[in-house]
Design a protein around this motif. Structure first.
Motif, mmCIF file in Angstrom:
data_model
loop_
_atom_site.group_PDB
_atom_site.id
_atom_site.type_symbol
_atom_site.label_atom_id
_atom_site.label_comp_id
_atom_site.label_asym_id
_atom_site.label_seq_id
_atom_site.Cartn_x
_atom_site.Cartn_y
_atom_site.Cartn_z
ATOM 1 N N VAL A 1 1.156 -7.280 -75.806
ATOM 2 C CA VAL A 1 1.376 -7.809 -74.181
ATOM 3 C C VAL A 1 2.737 -7.430 -73.493
ATOM 4 C CG1 VAL A 1 2.049 -9.829 -72.951
ATOM 5 C CG2 VAL A 1 -0.161 -9.777 -74.259
ATOM 6 N N PRO A 2 3.622 -6.900 -74.343
ATOM 7 C CA PRO A 2 4.725 -6.587 -73.536
ATOM 8 C C PRO A 2 4.621 -4.806 -73.103
ATOM 9 C CG PRO A 2 5.710 -7.612 -75.473
ATOM 10 C CD PRO A 2 4.100 -7.335 -75.853
ATOM 11 N N VAL A 3 3.705 -4.115 -73.670
ATOM 12 C CA VAL A 3 3.322 -2.862 -73.287
ATOM 13 C C VAL A 3 2.787 -2.792 -71.924
ATOM 14 C CG1 VAL A 3 2.328 -0.809 -73.860
ATOM 15 C CG2 VAL A 3 3.199 -2.148 -75.723
ATOM 16 N N THR A 4 1.749 -3.785 -71.864
ATOM 17 C CA THR A 4 0.954 -3.892 -70.435
ATOM 18 C C THR A 4 1.914 -4.691 -69.532
ATOM 19 O OG1 THR A 4 -1.094 -3.973 -71.665
ATOM 20 C CG2 THR A 4 -1.070 -5.082 -69.449
ATOM 21 N N LEU A 5 2.533 -5.613 -69.797
ATOM 22 C CA LEU A 5 3.606 -6.194 -68.774
ATOM 23 C C LEU A 5 4.445 -5.446 -68.120
ATOM 24 C CD1 LEU A 5 4.668 -9.903 -68.642
ATOM 25 C CD2 LEU A 5 6.274 -8.067 -68.360
ATOM 26 N N ARG A 6 5.072 -4.430 -69.112
ATOM 27 C CA ARG A 6 5.975 -3.415 -68.520
ATOM 28 C C ARG A 6 5.389 -2.394 -67.800
ATOM 29 N NH1 ARG A 6 8.502 -4.334 -74.397
ATOM 30 N NH2 ARG A 6 10.403 -5.556 -73.821
ATOM 31 N N ALA A 7 4.119 -2.033 -67.904
ATOM 32 C CA ALA A 7 3.475 -1.253 -67.026
ATOM 33 C C ALA A 7 3.184 -1.902 -65.933
ATOM 34 C CB ALA A 7 2.035 -0.568 -67.600
ATOM 35 N N MET A 8 2.703 -3.308 -65.631
ATOM 36 C CA MET A 8 2.440 -4.010 -64.836
ATOM 37 C C MET A 8 3.852 -4.130 -63.584
ATOM 38 S SD MET A 8 0.039 -6.860 -66.268
ATOM 39 C CE MET A 8 0.116 -7.885 -64.710
ATOM 40 N N THR B 1 4.264 -0.916 -61.753
ATOM 41 C CA THR B 1 3.195 -0.811 -60.624
ATOM 42 C C THR B 1 3.628 -1.688 -59.435
ATOM 43 O OG1 THR B 1 1.587 -0.223 -61.841
ATOM 44 C CG2 THR B 1 0.857 -1.367 -59.900
ATOM 45 N N LYS B 2 4.114 -3.119 -59.966
ATOM 46 C CA LYS B 2 4.598 -3.903 -58.805
ATOM 47 C C LYS B 2 6.029 -3.721 -58.350
ATOM 48 C CE LYS B 2 2.976 -7.838 -58.162
ATOM 49 N NZ LYS B 2 1.768 -7.465 -57.031
ATOM 50 N N GLY B 3 6.767 -2.853 -58.814
ATOM 51 C CA GLY B 3 8.013 -2.531 -58.335
ATOM 52 C C GLY B 3 8.948 -3.780 -58.806
ATOM 53 N N MET B 4 8.676 -4.401 -59.710
ATOM 54 C CA MET B 4 9.202 -5.739 -60.102
ATOM 55 C C MET B 4 10.103 -5.346 -61.374
ATOM 56 S SD MET B 4 6.622 -8.517 -59.430
ATOM 57 C CE MET B 4 7.632 -9.840 -59.791
ATOM 58 N N SER B 5 11.104 -6.213 -61.578
ATOM 59 C CA SER B 5 11.709 -6.183 -62.924
ATOM 60 C C SER B 5 10.860 -6.661 -64.193
ATOM 61 C CB SER B 5 13.027 -6.671 -63.069
ATOM 62 O OG SER B 5 12.993 -8.353 -63.061
ATOM 63 N N GLU B 6 11.067 -6.317 -65.247
ATOM 64 C CA GLU B 6 10.248 -6.848 -66.339
ATOM 65 C C GLU B 6 10.348 -8.472 -66.501
ATOM 66 O OE1 GLU B 6 11.174 -7.071 -70.978
ATOM 67 O OE2 GLU B 6 10.973 -5.139 -70.027
ATOM 68 N N ASP B 7 11.778 -8.839 -66.194
ATOM 69 C CA ASP B 7 12.198 -10.210 -66.428
ATOM 70 C C ASP B 7 11.401 -10.952 -65.440
ATOM 71 O OD1 ASP B 7 13.456 -9.561 -68.563
ATOM 72 O OD2 ASP B 7 15.438 -10.261 -67.934
ATOM 73 N N SER B 8 11.604 -10.569 -64.090
ATOM 74 C CA SER B 8 11.173 -11.140 -62.702
ATOM 75 C C SER B 8 9.492 -11.340 -63.093
ATOM 76 C CB SER B 8 11.304 -10.475 -61.714
ATOM 77 O OG SER B 8 10.769 -11.032 -60.396
ATOM 78 N N LEU B 9 8.862 -10.400 -63.249
ATOM 79 C CA LEU B 9 7.193 -10.507 -63.592
ATOM 80 C C LEU B 9 7.126 -11.207 -64.652
ATOM 81 C CD1 LEU B 9 4.692 -9.856 -62.659
ATOM 82 C CD2 LEU B 9 4.653 -7.649 -64.335
ATOM 83 N N VAL C 1 4.650 -14.570 -64.592
ATOM 84 C CA VAL C 1 3.444 -14.838 -65.531
ATOM 85 C C VAL C 1 3.612 -16.043 -66.124
ATOM 86 C CG1 VAL C 1 2.315 -13.670 -67.574
ATOM 87 C CG2 VAL C 1 2.850 -12.269 -65.692
ATOM 88 N N ALA C 2 4.570 -16.296 -66.807
ATOM 89 C CA ALA C 2 4.862 -17.657 -67.614
ATOM 90 C C ALA C 2 4.554 -18.893 -66.744
ATOM 91 C CB ALA C 2 6.337 -17.640 -68.300
ATOM 92 N N ALA C 3 5.185 -18.642 -65.500
ATOM 93 C CA ALA C 3 4.767 -20.254 -64.683
ATOM 94 C C ALA C 3 3.210 -19.891 -64.235
ATOM 95 C CB ALA C 3 5.722 -19.915 -63.470
ATOM 96 N N ASN C 4 2.662 -19.035 -64.032
ATOM 97 C CA ASN C 4 1.270 -18.802 -63.453
ATOM 98 C C ASN C 4 0.380 -19.305 -64.635
ATOM 99 O OD1 ASN C 4 2.168 -17.761 -61.310
ATOM 100 N ND2 ASN C 4 1.774 -15.679 -61.801
ATOM 101 N N THR C 5 0.660 -18.749 -65.994
ATOM 102 C CA THR C 5 0.028 -19.578 -67.222
ATOM 103 C C THR C 5 -0.288 -20.947 -66.986
ATOM 104 O OG1 THR C 5 0.468 -17.415 -68.178
ATOM 105 C CG2 THR C 5 -0.600 -19.057 -69.430
ATOM 106 N N ALA C 6 1.062 -21.622 -66.880
ATOM 107 C CA ALA C 6 1.038 -22.838 -67.169
ATOM 108 C C ALA C 6 0.616 -23.631 -65.896
ATOM 109 C CB ALA C 6 2.814 -23.163 -66.847
ATOM 110 N N ARG C 7 0.562 -23.015 -64.690
ATOM 111 C CA ARG C 7 -0.239 -23.489 -63.694
ATOM 112 C C ARG C 7 -1.791 -23.522 -63.785
ATOM 113 N NH1 ARG C 7 -0.030 -21.459 -58.635
ATOM 114 N NH2 ARG C 7 0.983 -19.430 -59.338
ATOM 115 N N ALA C 8 -2.243 -22.284 -64.358
ATOM 116 C CA ALA C 8 -3.685 -22.009 -64.695
ATOM 117 C C ALA C 8 -4.056 -22.846 -65.629
ATOM 118 C CB ALA C 8 -3.951 -20.340 -64.891
#
Length: 280
Positions: free
Chosen positions: A248-255, A258-266, A270-277
């Protein structure tokens, strides 16, 4: 000395462990039952790189039962249950579609089962003769998800228009997740307007996947998830080798790039979104 054919047939070694994430996240879609390591080994490897929650996905009745049992045995694993779109015509041909859907609903009521899926439509592997069964199964899964107050996990392959149409006709559950999102930027904007989650897998790293990266670029950070779909869709540079939740970290870092975000911010999103979903 082995021949070139023999070398091509030799199994590729598992990719190395990536650098751990600083912010823990979940693999929102994996198939532990199709991977070679034991469940315990897969969980440990993932946790060692900051992937602390795994969503184990059912694709037919037996695999859904397995997912539910495995989630009950491991606190960091949660289950989804469903008949995959390609399974629906096969179940119908056996005269078992209705009974299988009834069993899926029983499984969906279990506390360790957080979602109904993967369901949806797949026009790549199933021809027109199987579409009626797929449509019926998809609509039935939508109803199950709403009755059981579970998230809906969608498999959509070469069927965007019909998936979106059926969701609108039936009324999508409050929590709807497009697994391995495969649409373009226009579809991502449509999903965002409905508040649907979009989960991106290792194929977002492939060289020929610019339309997918364009979709990710416009997807709001508060609706983005990450997944492996392991053992499938191993991210670059490890294509052709076994996929697993620890990648997962390989994909998340590429994401993040792409989004112009820091790894930690994304990762925080993602962690909060998973909890909501999924409620985990």
């Amino acid at each position: 000395m082995p021949t070139s054919t023999q070398r091509q047939q030799e199994p590729q070694p598992a990719p190395p462990l990536p650098e751990p994430l600083r912010v823990p996240v979940a693999d929102s879609h994996t198939h532990l039952d199709m991977q070679e390591p034991s469940v315990e080994e897969a969980i440990a490897a993932a946790a060692s790189v900051g992937v602390t929650t795994l969503i184990q996905v059912g694709c037919d009745l037996e695999r859904s039962r397995w997912a539910a049992r495995t989630a009950a045995e491991h606190p960091s694993v949660h289950a989804t249950v469903a008949l995959h779109p390609n399974e629906a015509p096969r179940a119908a041909a056996r005269g078992e579609l209705e009974s299988s859907l009834a069993e899926i609903e029983k499984l969906a009521a279990l506390p360790q089962v957080l979602a109904v899926g993967e369901t949806g439509l797949d026009y790549f592997r199933t021809g027109e003769d199987g579409r009626e069964s797929q449509h019926y199964s998809f609509r039935s899964h939508i109803a199950i998800a709403k009755r059981q107050d579970r998230a809906l996990v969608i498999h959509d392959r070469d069927a965007h228009a019909d998936v979106l149409r059926i969701l609108d006709e039936e009324g999508a559950p409050e929590r709807t997740v497009f697994h391995c999102f495969s649409g373009d930027a226009e579809m991502a904007a449509h999903c965002a307007s409905r508040g649907w989650f979009m989960s991106f897998a290792g194929n977002v790293t492939f060289k020929n996947a610019q339309p997918l990266r364009d979709a990710l670029a416009v997807a709001p950070p508060e609706l983005v998830l990450v997944e492996t779909d392991a053992p499938f869709l191993t991210p670059a540079p490890y294509r052709g080798r076994p996929n697993a939740p620890y990648l997962v970290p390989v994909t998340l870092r590429a994401m993040a790039e792409t989004k112009g975000m820091s790894e930690d911010s994304l990762a925080e999103h993602v962690a909060a979104n998973t909890a909501r979903a999924f409620g985990c």
